[in-house]
Structures are given as C-alpha cells and as structure tokens.
Write a protein that holds these residues in place. Structure first.
Motif, PDB file in Angstrom:
ATOM      1  N   UNK A 174       0.787  -1.174   0.087  1.00 18.82           N
ATOM      2  CA  UNK A 174      -0.509  -0.020   0.412  1.00 18.82           C
ATOM      3  C   UNK A 174       0.683   1.361   0.023  1.00 18.82           C
ATOM      4  N   UNK A 175       1.888   0.978   0.287  1.00 18.31           N
ATOM      5  CA  UNK A 175       2.330   2.345   0.576  1.00 18.31           C
ATOM      6  C   UNK A 175       3.381   2.700  -0.726  1.00 18.31           C
ATOM      7  N   UNK A 176       3.638   1.699  -1.337  1.00 15.36           N
ATOM      8  CA  UNK A 176       4.088   1.602  -2.593  1.00 15.36           C
ATOM      9  C   UNK A 176       3.092   1.976  -3.978  1.00 15.36           C
ATOM     10  N   UNK A 177       2.000   1.892  -3.659  1.00 15.01           N
ATOM     11  CA  UNK A 177       1.421   1.766  -4.542  1.00 15.01           C
ATOM     12  C   UNK A 177      -0.085   2.492  -4.277  1.00 15.01           C
ATOM     13  N   UNK A 178       0.644   4.109  -3.282  1.00 13.40           N
ATOM     14  CA  UNK A 178      -0.219   4.572  -2.491  1.00 13.40           C
ATOM     15  C   UNK A 178      -0.878   5.640  -3.460  1.00 13.40           C
ATOM     16  N   UNK A 179      -0.237   5.821  -4.753  1.00 11.76           N
ATOM     17  CA  UNK A 179      -0.701   7.416  -5.649  1.00 11.76           C
ATOM     18  C   UNK A 179      -1.119   6.567  -6.715  1.00 11.76           C
ATOM     19  N   UNK A 180      -1.719   5.441  -7.131  1.00 12.41           N
ATOM     20  CA  UNK A 180      -2.034   4.610  -7.673  1.00 12.41           C
ATOM     21  C   UNK A 180      -3.229   4.347  -7.326  1.00 12.41           C
ATOM     22  N   UNK A 181      -3.471   3.826  -6.026  1.00 15.48           N
ATOM     23  CA  UNK A 181      -4.577   3.536  -5.552  1.00 15.48           C
ATOM     24  C   UNK A 181      -5.164   4.666  -5.231  1.00 15.48           C
ATOM     25  N   UNK A 182      -4.898   5.994  -4.916  1.00 19.74           N
ATOM     26  CA  UNK A 182      -6.173   7.188  -4.810  1.00 19.74           C
ATOM     27  C   UNK A 182      -6.417   7.522  -6.175  1.00 19.74           C
ATOM     28  N   UNK A 183      -5.320   7.499  -7.329  1.00 17.55           N
ATOM     29  CA  UNK A 183      -6.175   7.989  -9.026  1.00 17.55           C
ATOM     30  C   UNK A 183      -6.588   6.720  -9.494  1.00 17.55           C
ATOM     31  N   UNK A 184      -7.613   5.495  -8.698  1.00 16.14           N
ATOM     32  CA  UNK A 184      -8.536   4.781  -9.618  1.00 16.14           C
ATOM     33  C   UNK A 184      -9.696   4.845  -9.474  1.00 16.14           C
TER      34      UNK A 184
ATOM     35  N   UNK B  34     -13.253   5.540  -7.746  1.00 15.23           N
ATOM     36  CA  UNK B  34     -13.639   5.834  -6.018  1.00 15.23           C
ATOM     37  C   UNK B  34     -14.490   4.324  -6.301  1.00 15.23           C
ATOM     38  N   UNK B  35     -14.993   4.039  -6.653  1.00 19.34           N
ATOM     39  CA  UNK B  35     -15.722   2.361  -6.315  1.00 19.34           C
ATOM     40  C   UNK B  35     -15.070   1.607  -6.086  1.00 19.34           C
ATOM     41  N   UNK B  36     -14.103   1.236  -6.967  1.00 23.23           N
ATOM     42  CA  UNK B  36     -12.401   0.146  -5.644  1.00 23.23           C
ATOM     43  C   UNK B  36     -11.711   0.657  -4.652  1.00 23.23           C
ATOM     44  N   UNK B  37     -11.496   1.768  -4.737  1.00 18.88           N
ATOM     45  CA  UNK B  37     -11.391   2.088  -3.680  1.00 18.88           C
ATOM     46  C   UNK B  37     -11.810   2.276  -2.908  1.00 18.88           C
ATOM     47  N   UNK B  38     -13.019   1.947  -2.732  1.00 19.45           N
ATOM     48  CA  UNK B  38     -14.461   1.918  -1.665  1.00 19.45           C
ATOM     49  C   UNK B  38     -14.543   0.548  -1.458  1.00 19.45           C
ATOM     50  N   UNK B  39     -14.294  -0.356  -1.857  1.00 13.91           N
ATOM     51  CA  UNK B  39     -14.261  -2.084  -2.055  1.00 13.91           C
ATOM     52  C   UNK B  39     -12.392  -2.045  -0.982  1.00 13.91           C
TER      53      UNK B  39
ATOM     54  N   UNK C   2     -13.611 -11.496   5.266  1.00 16.52           N
ATOM     55  CA  UNK C   2     -13.139 -10.828   3.681  1.00 16.52           C
ATOM     56  C   UNK C   2     -14.035 -11.298   2.663  1.00 16.52           C
ATOM     57  N   UNK C   3     -14.053 -11.137   1.498  1.00 12.96           N
ATOM     58  CA  UNK C   3     -14.390 -11.373   0.000  1.00 12.96           C
ATOM     59  C   UNK C   3     -13.390 -11.293  -0.935  1.00 12.96           C
ATOM     60  N   UNK C   4     -12.668 -11.798  -0.821  1.00 11.61           N
ATOM     61  CA  UNK C   4     -11.431 -11.964  -1.770  1.00 11.61           C
ATOM     62  C   UNK C   4     -11.126 -11.938  -3.136  1.00 11.61           C
ATOM     63  N   UNK C   5     -12.704 -13.125  -3.727  1.00 18.83           N
ATOM     64  CA  UNK C   5     -12.853 -12.815  -4.770  1.00 18.83           C
ATOM     65  C   UNK C   5     -13.206 -12.424  -5.420  1.00 18.83           C
ATOM     66  N   UNK C   6     -14.444 -11.048  -4.356  1.00 20.04           N
ATOM     67  CA  UNK C   6     -15.102 -10.004  -4.732  1.00 20.04           C
ATOM     68  C   UNK C   6     -14.251  -9.091  -5.012  1.00 20.04           C
ATOM     69  N   UNK C   7     -12.781  -8.715  -4.167  1.00 20.62           N
ATOM     70  CA  UNK C   7     -12.466  -8.031  -4.288  1.00 20.62           C
ATOM     71  C   UNK C   7     -11.668  -7.813  -5.678  1.00 20.62           C
ATOM     72  N   UNK C   8     -11.298  -9.097  -6.136  1.00 23.57           N
ATOM     73  CA  UNK C   8     -10.204  -9.415  -7.750  1.00 23.57           C
ATOM     74  C   UNK C   8     -12.003  -9.097  -8.669  1.00 23.57           C
TER      75      UNK C   8
END
Length: 360
Positions: free
Chosen positions: A239-249, A251-256, A293-299
């Motif tokens: 999360x530290x490494x990909x923080x900028x990319x997560x912030x730009x995806x 909002x729907x995926x960020x919430x999930x 957690x529902x990891x398949x739903x996340x993927x």
C-alpha cells in the motif's frame, strides 16, 4: 537504565562462584568468576549444552597447557603456539566463541609462572573454572527462568497491532511517507527479534509427556502468527508503494478495497483475541457474514476496473496478490487455532495476571 534478567543472572552467578570458591579454599576464585560470566545463556537448554561444551574446552585447555609446560616450558612463544592448537581443536568441534575464549583463559591460567607443582596447579585452575560453569548453570536453572511463551505472544500482539494500525491509516491515504518508511524499518527489526525469541522458545525441552503435545501445537501456532504478521507487513509495504496509483483509481474500487481490507484486519485481530480467550470461539453467523473478507469479490472488482481502463491495467495486480496471500495466511491461522482450541479447550493463550484475593 533497564536491568534485564540475563544481567542479574550474570551478577548472581559470579557472586555464587566467588563465595563457593572462597569456602572451598580455592586460590583461583577470580577464574571461577570469569567462567561464570562466560557460561550464562538465555535458556536452560543452551545453558546445559554450554556447560558440557565448556567443561570439555577447559579439559582441552588445561590438559594441553600442562603437557606443553612439561615438555617445552612457558615461554610466550610457546604459550601462543599452544593457544593456536587449542583454538583449532575447539573450532574443529564447532564450539561457540564464548567457549573458545574460556579455553584460551584455561591455557593462560595453567601456563602462567607458579611455584606450585604443575599437576596441583592445573587441578586448582580446572576446579575453579568448572566451579564457575556449574554456578552459572545453577543460576540459569533456578533464578528467573525465562518465560519465552509470554514474551513471544506479547511481542507478536504488539507488532501486529502496530502494523494493522498503519494499514488502516494507509488505506485512507492519511499516512506520512517518511514516518511510515521509518515505522516499516522498525517493524522489520522487531520481527527479526521475534524470530530469535521463537528460536529460543522452540529450543526449550519438554520433560513431561502431558505438556508435550500442547507445547508442539503452540509452536506451530506461534510460527503461523509470525508468518501472518509478516504478510500483513508485506501488505502494508505494498500500500505504501502503490499509494499514488490507488488514489487515482475509480472511487468504486477504492471503497471495495478499503472495506475488504478492514475485514481482513478485523479477522486478524479477532484471531489474536480468540487465542487469548477474550471473545467467543464460535461467533454468530451474522457476525461472520459482516466481518469475513470476500477476496474473490475484490479481485472481480479489480478486473472490472481493468476492463474499463486498458492503459494501466496491470499496475495493481501486485497489491491484489499481497492481499490474497495475507488472507490465505489468516485462513491457515484460523484452522490451526480452531484445532488447538478443540483439543486443548482450557489452554488458551491467556497471559492475564492472576487477580489477588482480598481477605475479609
């Protein structure tokens, strides 16, 4: 200034060695104190192993030193050559550094100039060194025995709490990068210390058949707890490494992503609390549905995001992989913990201090 158990043990061992040497009338009481200082070890198993090893090393040192003095005298060049031989012998038998140092002291002790008969002199020195080793072993056995199980669980609990706290902050983009980087380095150091504590705990011998199986199962659980904490740290680093990319995806995926990670974090915390016997071992079905957690739903959500944006479709796959690995370790920890609680229902990892009874 903090005085640890090993520091106190060293002081007591030297004191006992000096007193006993004085009571026995040994003229080499100082050597008994030196031997006691070298023989203190972090657990009983290593103490016993070191005791035998150092007694053998002392016999080598005193025996070879006496023979060389008989044949060649005690010239400094001869003493240096003798020490080389003794070190080579100790290294051949794979003795540790403290044992080698004590063997060198034994050579110097027996080869110094003296007016006493050589055999009597060597016997006195060997007795003093052996007395110091036995004093250290006795102190290790009887005084402040190490409680590595308690120390290990507390360390795992504390470091896991730190990691999960930073995970919650990072997923909401509230963490300060330099502070988080410093914390990750500190946590990695702490985990290496936990690995060392686990090694010491695993070396402790089990002398009663009744406690053997629970101890073996606890070792497995502790090992899995450490592995799960390492995976949570790897997730934090991702999360530290990909923080900028997560912030730009979107909002729907960020919430999930935040929701599913919160569930993973809760699952991890719930297992530690369950191990301590602080929550129900069998939670209600409604609670499991909310918190598991529902990891398949996340993927699936991640794949849907990729289908909408072909430009950078593979950038977050490493993060998804870290989450899946973390979840896999949590499921494994849950299985072995449930198995332990099934066979040893009254042996929780409960380290609360016993409450004192108040007399009327």
């Amino acid at each position: 200034m903090k005085l640890g158990a090993r520091i106190l043990k060293t002081g007591f061992a030297i004191t006992i060695a000096l007193y006993v040497a004085d009571l026995l009338g040994l003229e080499s009481a100082t050597y008994a104190g030196i031997a006691a200082a070298f023989a203190i070890q972090p657990n009983i198993y290593r103490s016993f192993q070191t005791m035998l090893e150092q007694i053998y090393a002392n016999i080598f040192g005193v025996g070879i030193g006496a023979m060389v003095v008989f044949g060649l005298g005690n010239d400094p060049i001869v003493i240096g050559f003798t020490i080389i031989i003794v070190i080579a012998l100790c290294m051949n038998f794979k003795m540790n550094e403290n044992t080698v140092a004590l063997a060198i002291i034994a050579v110097l002790a027996v080869m110094e100039t003296t007016e006493m008969l050589l055999l009597n002199f060597a016997g006195v020195r060997l007795s003093a060194l052996t007395l110091g080793i036995l004093s250290a072993f006795s102190v290790n056995m009887l005084f402040l025995p190490p409680r590595y199980e308690l120390r290990l669980f507390k360390s795992i609990d504390q470091i896991t709490s730190d990691i999960l706290q930073w995970l919650r902050i990072s997923t909401r983009h509230l963490s300060d990068d330099p502070a988080l980087r410093t914390e990750i380095d500190r946590i990695e150091t702490e985990i290496r210390h936990i690995d060392h504590t686990y090694l010491l705990f695993s070396e402790e011998r089990i002398y009663f058949r009744k406690t053997r199986m629970p101890k073996m199962r606890k070792l497995i659980i502790f090992r899995q707890m450490i592995n799960t904490s390492k995976k949570s740290l790897a997730t934090l680093y991702a999360f530290h490494q990909y923080d900028d990319k997560v912030e730009n995806i979107p909002k729907e995926f960020q919430n999930v992503l935040v929701d599913e990670l919160d569930k993973i974090i809760y699952s991890h915390e719930r297992l530690l609390l369950s191990a301590m016997g602080k929550i129900k071992k069998k939670p209600t079905k409604s609670i499991e549905e909310i918190t598991d957690p529902d990891i398949p739903h996340l993927v699936e959500t991640l794949i849907h995001v990729y289908e909408q944006d072909e430009k950078d479709r593979l950038s977050l796959l490493p993060l998804a992989s870290r989450l899946m690995e973390y979840h896999k370790e949590i499921l494994h920890l849950q299985r072995i913990l449930n198995s332990y609680q099934k066979f040893h229902e009254h042996l929780d990892f409960n380290f609360k201090k016993k409450s004192r009874k108040i007399l009327p």
